[in-house]
Design a protein around this motif. Structure first.
Motif, PDB file in Angstrom:
ATOM      1  N   LEU A 145      -5.676  54.374 -71.806  1.00 51.94           N
ATOM      2  CA  LEU A 145      -6.236  54.688 -70.489  1.00 51.94           C
ATOM      3  C   LEU A 145      -6.120  53.484 -69.556  1.00 51.94           C
ATOM      4  CD1 LEU A 145      -9.486  56.694 -71.371  1.00 51.94           C
ATOM      5  CD2 LEU A 145      -7.253  57.578 -70.663  1.00 51.94           C
ATOM      6  N   PHE A 146      -6.380  52.300 -70.102  1.00 47.24           N
ATOM      7  CA  PHE A 146      -6.271  51.094 -69.281  1.00 47.24           C
ATOM      8  C   PHE A 146      -4.818  50.876 -68.854  1.00 47.24           C
ATOM      9  CE2 PHE A 146      -5.563  46.498 -68.820  1.00 47.24           C
ATOM     10  CZ  PHE A 146      -6.444  46.241 -67.783  1.00 47.24           C
ATOM     11  N   ALA A 147      -3.882  51.089 -69.775  1.00 45.33           N
ATOM     12  CA  ALA A 147      -2.464  50.941 -69.441  1.00 45.33           C
ATOM     13  C   ALA A 147      -2.057  51.911 -68.331  1.00 45.33           C
ATOM     14  CB  ALA A 147      -1.603  51.168 -70.684  1.00 45.33           C
ATOM     15  N   ALA A 148      -2.571  53.138 -68.414  1.00 45.26           N
ATOM     16  CA  ALA A 148      -2.273  54.132 -67.377  1.00 45.26           C
ATOM     17  C   ALA A 148      -2.866  53.715 -66.034  1.00 45.26           C
ATOM     18  CB  ALA A 148      -2.818  55.498 -67.793  1.00 45.26           C
ATOM     19  N   LEU A 149      -4.050  53.095 -66.065  1.00 43.56           N
ATOM     20  CA  LEU A 149      -4.685  52.630 -64.834  1.00 43.56           C
ATOM     21  C   LEU A 149      -3.870  51.501 -64.207  1.00 43.56           C
ATOM     22  CD1 LEU A 149      -7.089  52.841 -62.926  1.00 43.56           C
ATOM     23  CD2 LEU A 149      -8.343  51.258 -64.399  1.00 43.56           C
ATOM     24  N   VAL A 150      -3.324  50.619 -65.045  1.00 48.11           N
ATOM     25  CA  VAL A 150      -2.475  49.545 -64.539  1.00 48.11           C
ATOM     26  C   VAL A 150      -1.242  50.132 -63.851  1.00 48.11           C
ATOM     27  CG1 VAL A 150      -0.968  47.618 -65.190  1.00 48.11           C
ATOM     28  CG2 VAL A 150      -3.238  47.816 -66.213  1.00 48.11           C
ATOM     29  N   ALA A 151      -0.614  51.102 -64.501  1.00 47.12           N
ATOM     30  CA  ALA A 151       0.578  51.743 -63.933  1.00 47.12           C
ATOM     31  C   ALA A 151       0.246  52.410 -62.593  1.00 47.12           C
ATOM     32  CB  ALA A 151       1.137  52.765 -64.917  1.00 47.12           C
ATOM     33  N   PHE A 152      -0.900  53.089 -62.545  1.00 46.92           N
ATOM     34  CA  PHE A 152      -1.349  53.731 -61.313  1.00 46.92           C
ATOM     35  C   PHE A 152      -1.535  52.705 -60.193  1.00 46.92           C
ATOM     36  CE2 PHE A 152      -4.967  54.693 -58.574  1.00 46.92           C
ATOM     37  CZ  PHE A 152      -4.591  55.901 -58.009  1.00 46.92           C
ATOM     38  N   SER A 153      -2.130  51.560 -60.544  1.00 46.12           N
ATOM     39  CA  SER A 153      -2.419  50.539 -59.528  1.00 46.12           C
ATOM     40  C   SER A 153      -1.143  49.992 -58.903  1.00 46.12           C
ATOM     41  CB  SER A 153      -3.230  49.392 -60.149  1.00 46.12           C
ATOM     42  OG  SER A 153      -2.437  48.595 -61.009  1.00 46.12           O
ATOM     43  N   ARG A 154      -0.065  49.929 -59.679  1.00 51.18           N
ATOM     44  CA  ARG A 154       1.179  49.381 -59.148  1.00 51.18           C
ATOM     45  C   ARG A 154       1.793  50.290 -58.084  1.00 51.18           C
ATOM     46  NH1 ARG A 154       0.985  44.531 -59.391  1.00 51.18           N
ATOM     47  NH2 ARG A 154       3.208  44.118 -59.660  1.00 51.18           N
ATOM     48  N   VAL A 155       1.657  51.587 -58.282  1.00 51.54           N
ATOM     49  CA  VAL A 155       2.164  52.532 -57.278  1.00 51.54           C
ATOM     50  C   VAL A 155       1.211  52.591 -56.095  1.00 51.54           C
ATOM     51  CG1 VAL A 155       2.888  54.917 -56.854  1.00 51.54           C
ATOM     52  CG2 VAL A 155       3.305  53.869 -59.089  1.00 51.54           C
ATOM     53  N   TYR A 156      -0.083  52.566 -56.366  1.00 52.71           N
ATOM     54  CA  TYR A 156      -1.084  52.624 -55.298  1.00 52.71           C
ATOM     55  C   TYR A 156      -0.915  51.456 -54.327  1.00 52.71           C
ATOM     56  CZ  TYR A 156      -5.610  52.769 -52.931  1.00 52.71           C
ATOM     57  OH  TYR A 156      -6.595  52.812 -51.971  1.00 52.71           O
ATOM     58  N   LEU A 157      -0.618  50.274 -54.863  1.00 52.54           N
ATOM     59  CA  LEU A 157      -0.465  49.081 -54.031  1.00 52.54           C
ATOM     60  C   LEU A 157       0.914  49.000 -53.373  1.00 52.54           C
ATOM     61  CD1 LEU A 157      -2.193  46.475 -56.390  1.00 52.54           C
ATOM     62  CD2 LEU A 157      -3.156  47.508 -54.316  1.00 52.54           C
ATOM     63  N   ILE A 158       1.771  49.967 -53.624  1.00 49.27           N
ATOM     64  CA  ILE A 158       3.129  50.056 -53.054  1.00 49.27           C
ATOM     65  C   ILE A 158       3.970  48.836 -53.427  1.00 49.27           C
ATOM     66  CG2 ILE A 158       4.438  50.780 -51.024  1.00 49.27           C
ATOM     67  CD1 ILE A 158       2.120  52.608 -51.544  1.00 49.27           C
ATOM     68  N   VAL A 159       3.777  48.318 -54.643  1.00 52.63           N
ATOM     69  CA  VAL A 159       4.587  47.189 -55.105  1.00 52.63           C
ATOM     70  C   VAL A 159       5.636  47.639 -56.114  1.00 52.63           C
ATOM     71  CG1 VAL A 159       2.845  45.437 -54.633  1.00 52.63           C
ATOM     72  CG2 VAL A 159       2.854  46.591 -56.848  1.00 52.63           C
ATOM     73  N   HIS A 160       5.542  48.896 -56.548  1.00 54.13           N
ATOM     74  CA  HIS A 160       6.529  49.464 -57.459  1.00 54.13           C
ATOM     75  C   HIS A 160       6.766  50.929 -57.109  1.00 54.13           C
ATOM     76  CE1 HIS A 160       7.607  46.516 -60.472  1.00 54.13           C
ATOM     77  NE2 HIS A 160       6.351  46.187 -60.667  1.00 54.13           N
ATOM     78  N   TYR A 161       8.012  51.331 -57.238  1.00 47.26           N
ATOM     79  CA  TYR A 161       8.318  52.758 -57.162  1.00 47.26           C
ATOM     80  C   TYR A 161       7.768  53.436 -58.414  1.00 47.26           C
ATOM     81  CZ  TYR A 161      11.785  51.443 -53.599  1.00 47.26           C
ATOM     82  OH  TYR A 161      12.407  50.952 -52.479  1.00 47.26           O
ATOM     83  N   THR A 162       7.495  54.725 -58.288  1.00 44.27           N
ATOM     84  CA  THR A 162       7.036  55.489 -59.445  1.00 44.27           C
ATOM     85  C   THR A 162       8.062  55.449 -60.568  1.00 44.27           C
ATOM     86  OG1 THR A 162       5.839  56.966 -57.954  1.00 44.27           O
ATOM     87  CG2 THR A 162       6.145  57.719 -60.219  1.00 44.27           C
ATOM     88  N   THR A 163       9.340  55.455 -60.198  1.00 40.24           N
ATOM     89  CA  THR A 163      10.390  55.376 -61.211  1.00 40.24           C
ATOM     90  C   THR A 163      10.362  54.030 -61.948  1.00 40.24           C
ATOM     91  OG1 THR A 163      11.839  54.903 -59.309  1.00 40.24           O
ATOM     92  CG2 THR A 163      12.030  57.070 -60.331  1.00 40.24           C
ATOM     93  N   ASP A 164       9.954  52.960 -61.262  1.00 39.95           N
ATOM     94  CA  ASP A 164       9.805  51.658 -61.924  1.00 39.95           C
ATOM     95  C   ASP A 164       8.729  51.735 -62.998  1.00 39.95           C
ATOM     96  OD1 ASP A 164      11.583  50.721 -60.017  1.00 39.95           O
ATOM     97  OD2 ASP A 164      10.006  49.865 -58.747  1.00 39.95           O
ATOM     98  N   VAL A 165       7.626  52.370 -62.633  1.00 40.02           N
ATOM     99  CA  VAL A 165       6.486  52.474 -63.538  1.00 40.02           C
ATOM    100  C   VAL A 165       6.812  53.371 -64.733  1.00 40.02           C
ATOM    101  CG1 VAL A 165       4.147  53.417 -63.720  1.00 40.02           C
ATOM    102  CG2 VAL A 165       4.750  51.956 -61.785  1.00 40.02           C
TER     103      VAL A 165
END
Length: 257
Positions: A145-165
């Motif tokens: 769950l924590f790993a998924a939250l980290v992945a979510f945060s990267r897209v939310y902050l617009i620092v990674h494309y969803t495909t990157d995550v």
């Protein structure tokens, strides 16, 4: 490769960013600091590295710590060493005025490496999948769950494309499974002193050994001091007795004279 990813997944990535920006507006930026904090915890994988090192210190948790460490190394080699420098995909906020404005609204978090794949997501899933693979399933699933939250945060902050995550999720999960399998292999093949090291030697036993050695040295020092005092006492008693004997002989001689 970077241009191919941008063109092929443009609509998909834009839809994801638009959804994150809508969430940002709906929650009045409530998730901004939360995502920044979660992203910080996974920055450089430092929290996973520290956790793995601590787990390695104790026999009961060493297997999990070793699996996490191996998984993190595999994930870092594939993502940070190989793919990021090969694909060289720019960050999303550098590619579009639209993405730039959404990134600005989310807090303008600047990243200094290439975008594909997400290093944060790779490290998070590598460590947490290894943790789940080796650890007690009753609670180890929370790491996912924590790993998924980290992945979510990267897209939310617009620092990674969803495909990157998503790429980071896949690479990290594979690395986590590999780390778990290699860890089990190491434990199964271990023998002799190495096996003893894995199963018996840990921080607690080392501290106890040092404490016992210190106590032994103190006891030896005390015993030596007592022995010296005893010898000195005997010598003093002998000297006193000799002096008394000499004085008695002198008195006897004077009486005889």
């Amino acid at each position: 490769m970077a241009g191919f990813l941008n063109r092929t997944f443009r609509a998909f990535d834009r839809a994801a960013f638009a959804g994150m920006h809508a969430l940002h507006n709906a929650a009045s930026g409530f998730f901004d600091n939360l995502c920044k904090f979660v992203s910080f915890l996974a920055d450089g994988g430092w929290c996973y590295i520290v956790t793995a090192l601590i787990l390695l210190l104790f026999c009961r948790t060493r297997k999990v710590g070793l699996a996490m460490g191996i998984a993190l190394v595999i994930g870092a080699l594939i993502t940070n060493i190989l793919l990021k420098n090969t694909v060289r995909r720019p960050r999303p906020y550098t590619q579009s005025d639209e993405f730039f404005s959404w990134w600005t609204a989310a807090g303008k978090n600047v990243e200094d490496s290439f975008s594909f794949p997400s290093g944060h997501s790779t490290a998070s899933f590598a460590a947490m999948v290894a943790f789940f693979f080796i650890g007690n399933k009753k609670y180890s699933w929370t790491g996912l769950l924590f790993a998924a939250l980290v992945a979510f945060s990267r897209v939310y902050l617009i620092v990674h494309y969803t495909t990157d995550v998503l790429a980071g999720l896949i690479i990290g999960s594979v690395a986590g499974v590999c780390g778990g399998l290699l860890c089990k292999l190491i434990y199964n093949k271990a023998g002799g002193k190495f096996k003893q090291l894995l199963y018996s030697v840990d921080a607690i036993s080392v501290v106890k050994a040092i404490a016992n050695k210190h106590k032994g040295e103190q006891a030896a020092t005390t015993e030596n001091a007592e022995s010296i005092e005893t010898v000195e006492s005997v010598e003093t008693t002998s000297e006193n007795a000799a002096q008394e004997s000499t004085a008695a002989n002198e008195e006897s001689n004077e009486s005889t004279l």
